[in-house]
Design a protein around this motif. Structure first.
Motif, mmCIF file in Angstrom:
data_model
loop_
_atom_site.group_PDB
_atom_site.id
_atom_site.type_symbol
_atom_site.label_atom_id
_atom_site.label_comp_id
_atom_site.label_asym_id
_atom_site.label_seq_id
_atom_site.Cartn_x
_atom_site.Cartn_y
_atom_site.Cartn_z
ATOM 1 N N LYS A 83 -13.656 -1.125 0.527
ATOM 2 C CA LYS A 83 -14.020 -0.389 -0.680
ATOM 3 C C LYS A 83 -14.495 -1.315 -1.797
ATOM 4 C CE LYS A 83 -10.896 3.469 0.127
ATOM 5 N NZ LYS A 83 -10.142 2.952 1.266
ATOM 6 N N ARG A 122 -20.851 1.866 -2.674
ATOM 7 C CA ARG A 122 -20.467 3.273 -2.514
ATOM 8 C C ARG A 122 -21.429 4.031 -1.591
ATOM 9 N NH1 ARG A 122 -21.591 7.931 -5.532
ATOM 10 N NH2 ARG A 122 -19.898 9.444 -5.489
ATOM 11 N N VAL A 139 -16.296 9.633 -0.077
ATOM 12 C CA VAL A 139 -16.598 8.878 -1.300
ATOM 13 C C VAL A 139 -17.532 9.641 -2.223
ATOM 14 C CG1 VAL A 139 -16.182 6.643 -0.218
ATOM 15 C CG2 VAL A 139 -18.494 7.530 -0.308
ATOM 16 N N PHE A 197 -15.839 11.103 -5.273
ATOM 17 C CA PHE A 197 -15.194 10.203 -6.229
ATOM 18 C C PHE A 197 -16.219 9.289 -6.887
ATOM 19 C CE2 PHE A 197 -11.985 11.353 -3.143
ATOM 20 C CZ PHE A 197 -10.874 11.623 -3.925
ATOM 21 N N ILE A 210 -12.999 4.861 -6.769
ATOM 22 C CA ILE A 210 -12.915 4.171 -5.474
ATOM 23 C C ILE A 210 -12.314 2.779 -5.664
ATOM 24 C CG2 ILE A 210 -14.271 3.212 -3.576
ATOM 25 C CD1 ILE A 210 -16.172 5.647 -4.003
ATOM 26 N N LYS A 211 -12.714 2.083 -6.717
ATOM 27 C CA LYS A 211 -12.129 0.763 -7.012
ATOM 28 C C LYS A 211 -10.642 0.915 -7.351
ATOM 29 C CE LYS A 211 -16.104 -1.260 -6.651
ATOM 30 N NZ LYS A 211 -16.539 -1.644 -5.343
ATOM 31 N N SER A 239 -8.776 1.344 -4.146
ATOM 32 C CA SER A 239 -8.657 0.065 -3.436
ATOM 33 C C SER A 239 -7.614 -0.831 -4.085
ATOM 34 C CB SER A 239 -10.008 -0.647 -3.353
ATOM 35 O OG SER A 239 -10.449 -1.045 -4.627
#
Length: 127
Positions: A23, A28, A40, A43, A48-49, A52
């Motif tokens: 990720k 993305r 994904v 989001f 996403i970060k 992760s």
């Protein structure tokens, strides 16, 4: 039982680290194109970060506190957090109708619950 808990925690650690690194490294758009990566699209890049980051913290929390004997109570706490992450993954997949890929998330969820149950219970590092 202790060995099974260590193996489960190790597997979860590896899974969480690989997922987190993917990720963080893969853009993305490329994540969305991967098999099972359609989630994904629901989001933002920041979310996403964030996911992760939680995965990295979970991976570290599943192993290091026990290995270093520093606050080993964090192991079942991390396992509970991992279970919540995988529960979120299952919910996301259900919402998206991705029934084929949900099985893997359910297995990881079960492993996380097993580690949390075992380390909060009889196989805790305190007793």
């Amino acid at each position: 039982m202790n060995l099974a808990l260590w193996i489960a925690a190790g597997v979860l650690t590896a899974v969480l680290l690989v997922a987190a690194i993917n990720k963080l490294v893969i853009p993305r758009e490329k994540l969305a194109a991967l098999p099972g990566g359609g989630w994904v699209e629901d989001f933002s890049a920041g979310a996403i970060k964030g996911i992760s980051t939680l995965e990295i913290l979970g991976a570290v929390g599943l192993i290091l506190p026990a290995v270093l004997s520093i606050a080993p109570v964090l192991v079942p706490v991390a396992a509970t957090g991992a279970a919540l992450l995988f529960a979120g993954a299952v919910i996301t997949r259900l919402r998206r109708g991705e029934k084929l890929t949900i099985v893997v998330d359910l297995v990881y969820l079960a492993l996380a619950v097993f580690v949390a149950w075992g380390r909060f219970g009889r196989q805790s590092f305190h007793g």
